[in-house]
Design a protein around this motif. Structure first.
Motif, short mmCIF file in Angstrom:
data_model
loop_
_atom_site.label_atom_id
_atom_site.label_comp_id
_atom_site.label_asym_id
_atom_site.label_seq_id
_atom_site.Cartn_x
_atom_site.Cartn_y
_atom_site.Cartn_z
N GLY A 50 6.97 -9.65 15.74
CA GLY A 50 6.69 -10.90 15.04
C GLY A 50 5.50 -11.65 15.59
N ALA A 51 4.80 -11.09 16.57
CA ALA A 51 3.64 -11.77 17.17
C ALA A 51 2.32 -11.29 16.59
CB ALA A 51 3.66 -11.56 18.69
N GLY A 52 2.38 -10.44 15.55
CA GLY A 52 1.16 -9.95 14.93
C GLY A 52 0.49 -8.81 15.66
N LEU A 53 1.20 -8.20 16.61
CA LEU A 53 0.60 -7.12 17.39
C LEU A 53 0.30 -5.88 16.55
CD1 LEU A 53 1.25 -8.85 19.87
CD2 LEU A 53 2.01 -6.77 21.03
N ALA A 54 1.18 -5.57 15.60
CA ALA A 54 1.01 -4.34 14.82
C ALA A 54 -0.33 -4.35 14.09
CB ALA A 54 2.16 -4.18 13.84
N GLY A 55 -0.66 -5.48 13.45
CA GLY A 55 -1.93 -5.56 12.73
C GLY A 55 -3.12 -5.43 13.65
N LEU B 226 -3.41 -1.77 14.84
CA LEU B 226 -3.96 -0.91 13.79
C LEU B 226 -5.47 -1.10 13.65
CD1 LEU B 226 -1.24 -1.25 11.02
CD2 LEU B 226 -1.94 0.89 12.12
N GLU B 227 -5.92 -2.35 13.68
CA GLU B 227 -7.35 -2.62 13.53
C GLU B 227 -8.15 -1.93 14.61
OE1 GLU B 227 -9.14 -4.01 11.14
OE2 GLU B 227 -7.28 -4.17 10.01
N GLN B 228 -7.68 -2.00 15.85
CA GLN B 228 -8.44 -1.40 16.94
C GLN B 228 -8.42 0.13 16.87
OE1 GLN B 228 -8.32 -3.29 20.86
NE2 GLN B 228 -7.00 -4.88 20.03
N VAL B 229 -7.28 0.69 16.51
CA VAL B 229 -7.20 2.14 16.39
C VAL B 229 -8.08 2.64 15.24
CG1 VAL B 229 -5.65 4.03 15.74
CG2 VAL B 229 -4.95 2.38 17.49
N CYS B 230 -8.06 1.93 14.11
CA CYS B 230 -8.90 2.32 12.98
C CYS B 230 -10.39 2.17 13.30
CB CYS B 230 -8.53 1.50 11.75
SG CYS B 230 -6.93 1.95 11.01
N ALA B 231 -10.73 1.12 14.04
CA ALA B 231 -12.13 0.94 14.43
C ALA B 231 -12.59 2.07 15.35
CB ALA B 231 -12.30 -0.41 15.13
N ALA C 226 5.09 4.52 6.15
CA ALA C 226 5.40 3.15 6.55
C ALA C 226 6.88 2.86 6.41
CB ALA C 226 4.60 2.16 5.70
N SER C 227 7.51 2.41 7.51
CA SER C 227 8.89 1.94 7.41
C SER C 227 8.94 0.55 6.81
CB SER C 227 9.54 1.96 8.80
OG SER C 227 8.78 1.18 9.71
N THR C 228 7.88 -0.24 7.03
CA THR C 228 7.76 -1.59 6.47
C THR C 228 6.40 -1.69 5.80
OG1 THR C 228 9.12 -2.44 8.28
CG2 THR C 228 7.92 -4.06 6.96
N ARG C 229 6.36 -1.55 4.50
CA ARG C 229 5.08 -1.45 3.81
C ARG C 229 4.22 -2.71 3.84
NH1 ARG C 229 6.30 2.06 -1.68
NH2 ARG C 229 6.59 4.08 -0.64
N PRO C 230 4.78 -3.93 3.74
CA PRO C 230 3.92 -5.11 3.69
C PRO C 230 2.93 -5.21 4.85
CG PRO C 230 6.13 -5.71 3.03
CD PRO C 230 6.20 -4.29 3.51
N VAL C 231 3.37 -4.83 6.06
CA VAL C 231 2.49 -4.89 7.23
C VAL C 231 1.28 -4.01 7.00
CG1 VAL C 231 2.28 -4.31 9.68
CG2 VAL C 231 4.34 -5.45 8.83
N TYR C 232 1.50 -2.81 6.49
CA TYR C 232 0.41 -1.86 6.33
C TYR C 232 -0.42 -2.15 5.09
CZ TYR C 232 2.90 0.46 10.04
OH TYR C 232 3.51 0.73 11.25
#
Length: 382
Positions: free
Chosen positions: A90-95, A98-103, A117-123
């Motif tokens: 819930g701290a926004g770490l997943a986003g 992902l940004e750093q790994v994709c970069a 995706a187990s939780t699609r909205p995040v992705y």
């Protein structure tokens, strides 16, 4: 709790094995033995760690691969088993992770990232779009042909992989979405109680990788049938197991060759799930994939309010892409939705009706033709 601003993404090393296993226990309930076996299959260097201070806050597997589109492999990463430490959820770490790994991947000239995706909205918020299918079929072995004396050769170890890799590659060329398998993919596929059988009939090239550990169901870990004769030949071999296994299960495509070759009813779709893709470098992806028709098309991508105008020229199935405005027939689509068009999971006309893609009718028809092909799917869950 440490300040999440003081975070870092790094490649995992051997000292992180126990911490990764603990993270997977907390996130997925994996027992240590299962986690360590997975780490060994994937390779410790293929994990990324999100650290906050001295604490492992999140981990994911990042496997370099490719997805075959239009008969060519598009360089990609598979993102798998994303685990967030419970105290950081819930701290926004997943986003941010992902940004750093994709970069990192984009900096290595990789144009595509894919995941389940187990939780699609995040992705979806992170720019991932529905891009293809995973489908699992099951059939009663009693409905399979019962021709004895099928001509197959059983192989083991490296000779087995060497024998089936060429057949797998041919299947990838003829189909869409399948993975350019890395050593990690092959290790996972061949792990455990598996047996490889290769057709010895020259006119029916194909193979089966069977898992015989469950007496209730014969599991086909992997298979390829290069033509209709091969699909029928595989079914006759699977039919020889009917006295032991009441059912057989396999990953297949929306236009599945084994289902098509079945002589009668008795099959069913057991599972269907979509995988997601994010376009990291649209120019690289458009130039890497293959095409079934030639043409010239303008593509305007909306990247969070910033326009990316592209000109795509296709000759002899090879795409050349440049940036800049053109007077070409042009379609417009958000970068976050572009993955579903690029893989061919949804057609231009479908996306236009859904209000996701715009353009004049001629541009939409041209786009439909250029990106036409088999429905994309994958034969494994990553």
């Amino acid at each position: 709790m440490s300040d999440p601003a003081a975070s870092i993404v790094s490649r995992a090393s051997d000292r992180h094995r126990d911490a990764i296993a603990d993270a997977y226990n907390q996130a997925f309930g994996f027992q240590p033995a299962r986690s360590h076996a997975y780490i060994e299959q994937v390779g410790i260097g293929n994990f990324r760690i999100f650290s906050v201070g001295e604490q492992l806050a999140a981990v994911m597997a990042v496997i370099e691969t490719g997805h075959w589109l239009g008969g060519k492999p598009v360089p990609a990463i598979n993102i798998a088993h994303v685990a967030i430490n419970p105290i950081w959820r819930g701290a926004g770490l997943a986003g941010r992770f992902l940004e750093q790994v994709c970069a990192e991947a984009a900096a290595s000239n990789i144009g595509l990232a894919t995941l389940f995706a187990s939780t699609r909205p995040v992705y979806r918020r992170a720019g991932f779009a529905l891009a293809g299918l995973e489908m699992i079929y099951e059939a009663e072995t009693s409905v399979l042909p019962r021709v004895r004396g099928g001509r197959f050769v059983r192989l083991e170890g490296e000779p087995a992989i060497a024998a089936i890799e060429a057949l797998y590659r041919q299947r990838c060329i003829d189909d869409a979405g399948l993975l350019q398998r890395s050593p990690a993919h092959w290790a996972s596929l061949m792990a455990g109680n598996t047996a490889v059988f290769v057709s010895a009939v020259a006119a029916a090239p194909g193979y089966l990788v069977l898992d015989t550990s469950d007496v209730e169901c014969l599991v086909v870990r992997d298979w390829a049938a290069i033509n209709g004769a091969a699909a029928a030949h595989l079914l006759t071999f699977l039919g020889t197991f009917s006295s032991v296994y009441p059912r057989v299960r396999w990953h297949g495509s929306p236009q599945d060759a084994l289902v098509f070759a079945l002589p009668d009813k008795g099959w069913r779709l057991m599972h269907q799930e979509e995988w997601l893709a994010r376009i990291l470098d649209p120019v690289a992806v458009l130039q890497a994939r293959g095409y079934s028709a030639d043409g010239v098309l303008g593509i305007d991508l909306d990247a969070a309010g910033t326009d990316i105008p592209l000109a795509l020229e296709i000759r002899d199935g090879q795409g050349m892409c440049t940036t800049g405005r053109t007077g070409l027939p042009t379609i417009r689509i958000a970068l976050g939705d572009f993955g579903t068009l690029v893989t061919g999971h949804r057609s231009a006309s479908f996306l236009a009706r859904a209000g996701v893609l715009t353009g004049d009718p001629a541009a939409i028809r041209l786009c439909e033709t250029l990106f036409a092909g088999p429905s994309p799917w994958v034969g494994e869950h990553f």
